[in-house]
Structure formats: structure tokens, C-alpha cells
Design a protein around this motif. Structure first.
Motif, PDB file in Angstrom:
ATOM      1  N   VAL A   1     111.970  77.015  -4.367  1.00  0.00           N
ATOM      2  CA  VAL A   1     113.140  77.668  -3.752  1.00  0.00           C
ATOM      3  C   VAL A   1     113.684  76.825  -2.598  1.00  0.00           C
ATOM      4  O   VAL A   1     114.900  76.808  -2.353  1.00  0.00           O
ATOM      5  N   MET A   2     112.777  76.109  -1.889  1.00  0.00           N
ATOM      6  CA  MET A   2     113.250  75.238  -0.807  1.00  0.00           C
ATOM      7  C   MET A   2     114.018  74.058  -1.408  1.00  0.00           C
ATOM      8  O   MET A   2     115.068  73.646  -0.891  1.00  0.00           O
ATOM      9  N   ALA A   3     113.510  73.522  -2.513  1.00  0.00           N
ATOM     10  CA  ALA A   3     114.221  72.419  -3.195  1.00  0.00           C
ATOM     11  C   ALA A   3     115.620  72.878  -3.599  1.00  0.00           C
ATOM     12  O   ALA A   3     116.594  72.143  -3.437  1.00  0.00           O
ATOM     13  N   GLN A   4     115.707  74.124  -4.083  1.00  0.00           N
ATOM     14  CA  GLN A   4     117.021  74.646  -4.492  1.00  0.00           C
ATOM     15  C   GLN A   4     117.974  74.723  -3.294  1.00  0.00           C
ATOM     16  O   GLN A   4     119.126  74.302  -3.372  1.00  0.00           O
ATOM     17  N   THR A   5     117.480  75.251  -2.179  1.00  0.00           N
ATOM     18  CA  THR A   5     118.321  75.358  -0.976  1.00  0.00           C
ATOM     19  C   THR A   5     118.760  73.968  -0.499  1.00  0.00           C
ATOM     20  O   THR A   5     119.949  73.735  -0.253  1.00  0.00           O
ATOM     21  N   TYR A   6     117.814  73.047  -0.387  1.00  0.00           N
ATOM     22  CA  TYR A   6     118.162  71.711   0.117  1.00  0.00           C
ATOM     23  C   TYR A   6     119.117  70.983  -0.823  1.00  0.00           C
ATOM     24  O   TYR A   6     119.913  70.163  -0.374  1.00  0.00           O
ATOM     25  N   SER A   7     119.045  71.284  -2.138  1.00  0.00           N
ATOM     26  CA  SER A   7     119.908  70.560  -3.084  1.00  0.00           C
ATOM     27  C   SER A   7     121.381  70.894  -2.838  1.00  0.00           C
ATOM     28  O   SER A   7     122.264  70.202  -3.327  1.00  0.00           O
ATOM     29  N   GLN A   8     121.643  71.957  -2.044  1.00  0.00           N
ATOM     30  CA  GLN A   8     123.043  72.322  -1.753  1.00  0.00           C
ATOM     31  C   GLN A   8     123.547  71.706  -0.444  1.00  0.00           C
ATOM     32  O   GLN A   8     124.695  71.897  -0.068  1.00  0.00           O
ATOM     33  N   HIS A   9     122.661  70.998   0.276  1.00  0.00           N
ATOM     34  CA  HIS A   9     123.090  70.370   1.537  1.00  0.00           C
ATOM     35  C   HIS A   9     123.848  69.071   1.277  1.00  0.00           C
ATOM     36  O   HIS A   9     123.597  68.388   0.295  1.00  0.00           O
ATOM     37  N   LYS A  10     124.716  68.735   2.224  1.00  0.00           N
ATOM     38  CA  LYS A  10     125.480  67.477   2.109  1.00  0.00           C
ATOM     39  C   LYS A  10     124.634  66.283   2.547  1.00  0.00           C
ATOM     40  O   LYS A  10     124.740  65.187   2.028  1.00  0.00           O
ATOM     41  N   HIS A  11     123.814  66.504   3.600  1.00  0.00           N
ATOM     42  CA  HIS A  11     123.072  65.374   4.173  1.00  0.00           C
ATOM     43  C   HIS A  11     121.675  65.802   4.620  1.00  0.00           C
ATOM     44  O   HIS A  11     121.546  66.734   5.431  1.00  0.00           O
ATOM     45  N   LEU A  12     120.670  65.111   4.106  1.00  0.00           N
ATOM     46  CA  LEU A  12     119.294  65.349   4.559  1.00  0.00           C
ATOM     47  C   LEU A  12     118.770  64.082   5.209  1.00  0.00           C
ATOM     48  O   LEU A  12     118.984  62.972   4.694  1.00  0.00           O
ATOM     49  N   ILE A  13     118.087  64.259   6.337  1.00  0.00           N
ATOM     50  CA  ILE A  13     117.347  63.142   6.932  1.00  0.00           C
ATOM     51  C   ILE A  13     115.877  63.519   6.817  1.00  0.00           C
ATOM     52  O   ILE A  13     115.473  64.614   7.239  1.00  0.00           O
ATOM     53  N   ILE A  14     115.088  62.651   6.197  1.00  0.00           N
ATOM     54  CA  ILE A  14     113.662  62.941   6.021  1.00  0.00           C
ATOM     55  C   ILE A  14     112.858  61.942   6.855  1.00  0.00           C
ATOM     56  O   ILE A  14     112.869  60.741   6.586  1.00  0.00           O
ATOM     57  N   LEU A  15     112.208  62.467   7.884  1.00  0.00           N
ATOM     58  CA  LEU A  15     111.390  61.634   8.764  1.00  0.00           C
ATOM     59  C   LEU A  15     109.949  61.703   8.268  1.00  0.00           C
ATOM     60  O   LEU A  15     109.419  62.790   8.019  1.00  0.00           O
ATOM     61  N   CYS A  16     109.335  60.528   8.115  1.00  0.00           N
ATOM     62  CA  CYS A  16     107.972  60.479   7.584  1.00  0.00           C
ATOM     63  C   CYS A  16     106.980  60.264   8.712  1.00  0.00           C
ATOM     64  O   CYS A  16     107.115  59.307   9.478  1.00  0.00           O
ATOM     65  N   GLY A  17     105.989  61.130   8.791  1.00  0.00           N
ATOM     66  CA  GLY A  17     104.918  60.952   9.764  1.00  0.00           C
ATOM     67  C   GLY A  17     104.013  59.811   9.329  1.00  0.00           C
ATOM     68  O   GLY A  17     104.035  59.387   8.180  1.00  0.00           O
ATOM     69  N   HIS A  18     103.250  59.305  10.273  1.00  0.00           N
ATOM     70  CA  HIS A  18     102.250  58.289   9.954  1.00  0.00           C
ATOM     71  C   HIS A  18     101.141  58.423  10.971  1.00  0.00           C
ATOM     72  O   HIS A  18     101.311  59.046  12.006  1.00  0.00           O
ATOM     73  N   TYR A  19     100.004  57.817  10.715  1.00  0.00           N
ATOM     74  CA  TYR A  19      98.839  57.934  11.602  1.00  0.00           C
ATOM     75  C   TYR A  19      98.553  59.416  11.856  1.00  0.00           C
ATOM     76  O   TYR A  19      98.493  60.194  10.918  1.00  0.00           O
ATOM     77  N   GLU A  20      98.451  59.806  13.126  1.00  0.00           N
ATOM     78  CA  GLU A  20      98.142  61.217  13.417  1.00  0.00           C
ATOM     79  C   GLU A  20      99.398  62.083  13.466  1.00  0.00           C
ATOM     80  O   GLU A  20      99.327  63.256  13.817  1.00  0.00           O
ATOM     81  N   GLY A  21     100.565  61.511  13.172  1.00  0.00           N
ATOM     82  CA  GLY A  21     101.799  62.304  13.183  1.00  0.00           C
ATOM     83  C   GLY A  21     102.794  61.781  14.193  1.00  0.00           C
ATOM     84  O   GLY A  21     102.832  60.586  14.482  1.00  0.00           O
ATOM     85  N   VAL A  22     103.620  62.688  14.746  1.00  0.00           N
ATOM     86  CA  VAL A  22     104.673  62.277  15.682  1.00  0.00           C
ATOM     87  C   VAL A  22     104.495  63.009  17.007  1.00  0.00           C
ATOM     88  O   VAL A  22     103.933  64.101  17.055  1.00  0.00           O
TER      89      VAL A  22
END
Ligand code: ADE
Length: 224
Positions: free
Chosen positions: A94-115
Motif C-alpha cells: 500500500v505504501m508502494a501504491q501511495t508513493y507511485s502517485q508522487h511526482k518526486h521522491l528523494i531516497i536517502l540511504c543509510g550506511h554504517y550505524e545510520g544517520v
């Protein structure tokens, strides 16, 4: 739609999005995907993106400055900003469905212990986990989330019906088992009902099998 992925490993994020259906969706201008190296916003001689944890503790954390600079440059009024982290909300269809209707997504990727938590406080709309396990870095999770979203953009899948019947279009039921040819494979035969041509019977069989499979593999879905 446009998706910007910010990561220390752009190649990891892009590789799974460069083939097959997602490649075709990009060629058809349904989606533009960019993967950026967070290091490009790091300053100083060593372009440092991480640092030790305040108060002690194992590992390193992504520093706030390059992330704030990256998001300032990439975001607009229309951006939804996601952080990939095992501490996030479980990612669901359901989250994929909601996001598929957005114009712009920024996906920040964590690394190591996070941010650094100030990133989450001030920049992130949603923290997302793809499951209860820890990956070496969030670029793998970003590719998973992007793939699930992009295939739902109208036109991305050739046959629009194909995502109506699949598992999780009803969020509480898995799909029924499916068969193709040959009808008899080493003595293991396709159930007769599927070869009967009787669509009412086939639908009833699929419903029953879907329920059995859900009971066996995902009883938690039936508790919801
Ligand atoms: N980064 C590391 N593990 C992760 C997970 N399970 N989900 C999202 N991002 C992650």
C-alpha cells in the motif's frame, strides 16, 4: 515521476534498476532515476561523510552537513523524502501504491550505524525498513523500494491486470499457486480444475488455495 537516490554506492542502487521492466519504464519516460554520491556534497580535503558516535558506541554515523547540502540542492516543494533504515516503518504494497502517485521522491540511504538524528528530525518525511534484518547499506533497500514503486506507475507493466491479482493487492492474502505447461511434469500434474475451462470453479479454487497458502506462510496477515 522522478526519483533521486542519495548514497555512498550509486552503482549498487542503479544496477537492479537498469534492466527489464524498470529499464523500459525509463525509456518510455514514465520515470527518471538518478543516483548521487553523497561524497559529492562533502567538503574538506578528505570529503568525509561519516564520524564517530557522540557519547561513544561502535561504528560510524553519516554526518549531517553533506546530507543537508544534498537535499537542499535536490528537493522541491513536491519532494517526498524517504530514509532507508532498519529502524523504519515496514515497507508494504500500500505504501508502494501511495508513493507511485508522487511526482518526486528523494531516497536517502543509510550506511554504517545510520544517520545523525538531526537529519531525521529536520529533513525526512518517512523512515522505511524493507524487513527485520540489517543490510550492509541502504542502497540495496532503495533499489527494492524504487522497483516496487516504479512497476505500479500506470503503463510500466505491459498488462494492467497483472498487478490487480498479485499478492498484496489484497494486503491480507497471498496469491494462489500457479502452473504452466507441461500438464504432467514427472508425474506431478497441474490440478484438473485449472484445465477445466470453468472460470467460476477456477476462481473458487484460487481463493481456497490462496487462503491455505496464507495460513501456512503468513498467518500474521490473517490476524490483521
Ligand atoms: N539499511 C540496512 N538495513 C536496512 C533495512 N532492513 N531496511 C532499510 N534500510 C536498511
Amino acid at each position: 515521476m522522478r526519483i533521486d537516490i542519495i548514497t555512498l554506492f550509486p552503482e549498487i542502487a542503479l544496477a537492479p534498476l537498469s534492466e527489464s521492466i524498470i529499464k523500459r519504464a525509463q525509456k518510455a519516460d514514465l520515470v527518471e532515476i538518478y543516483a548521487h554520491n553523497l561524497r559529492d556534497w562533502a567538503t574538506g580535503k578528505h570529503k568525509k561523510t561519516d564520524d564517530y558516535l557522540c557519547g561513544g558506541g561502535q561504528g560510524m554515523l553519516l554526518k549531517p552537513e553533506p546530507i543537508f547540502a544534498a537535499i537542499e540542492e535536490l528537493s522541491t516543494e513536491e519532494s517526498r523524502i524517504l530514509l532507508m533504515t532498519p529502524q523504519g516503518k515496514p515497507f508494504k504494497q500500500v505504501m508502494a501504491q501511495t508513493y507511485s502517485q508522487h511526482k518526486h521522491l528523494i531516497i536517502l540511504c543509510g550506511h554504517y550505524e545510520g544517520v545523525d538524528h538531526r537529519v531525521i528530525d529536520e529533513l525526512i518525511d518517512d523512515e522505511i525498513s524493507i524487513g527485520d534484518y540489517v543490510l550492509t547499506n541502504g542502497a540495496i533497500a532503495a533499489a527494492v523500494v524504487a522497483d516496487a514503486i516504479i512497476r505500479l506507475i500506470p503503463g510500466a507493466l505491459g498488462d494492467e491486470r497483472s498487478h490487480q491479482e498479485e499478492s498484496f493487492s489484497d494486503p491480507n492474502m497471498l496469491e494462489a499457486p500457479a502452473y504452466t505447461k507441461p500438464n504432467d511434469f514427472n508425474g506431478n500434474c497441474v490440478p484438473d480444475v485449472l484445465l477445466s475451462g470453468n472460470h467460476a470453479k477456477i476462481d473458487a479454487w484460487k481463493k481456497k488455495q490462496a487462503l491455505e497458502r496464507t495460513k501456512k506462510n503468513r498467518p500474521d496477515l490473517l490476524d490483521d
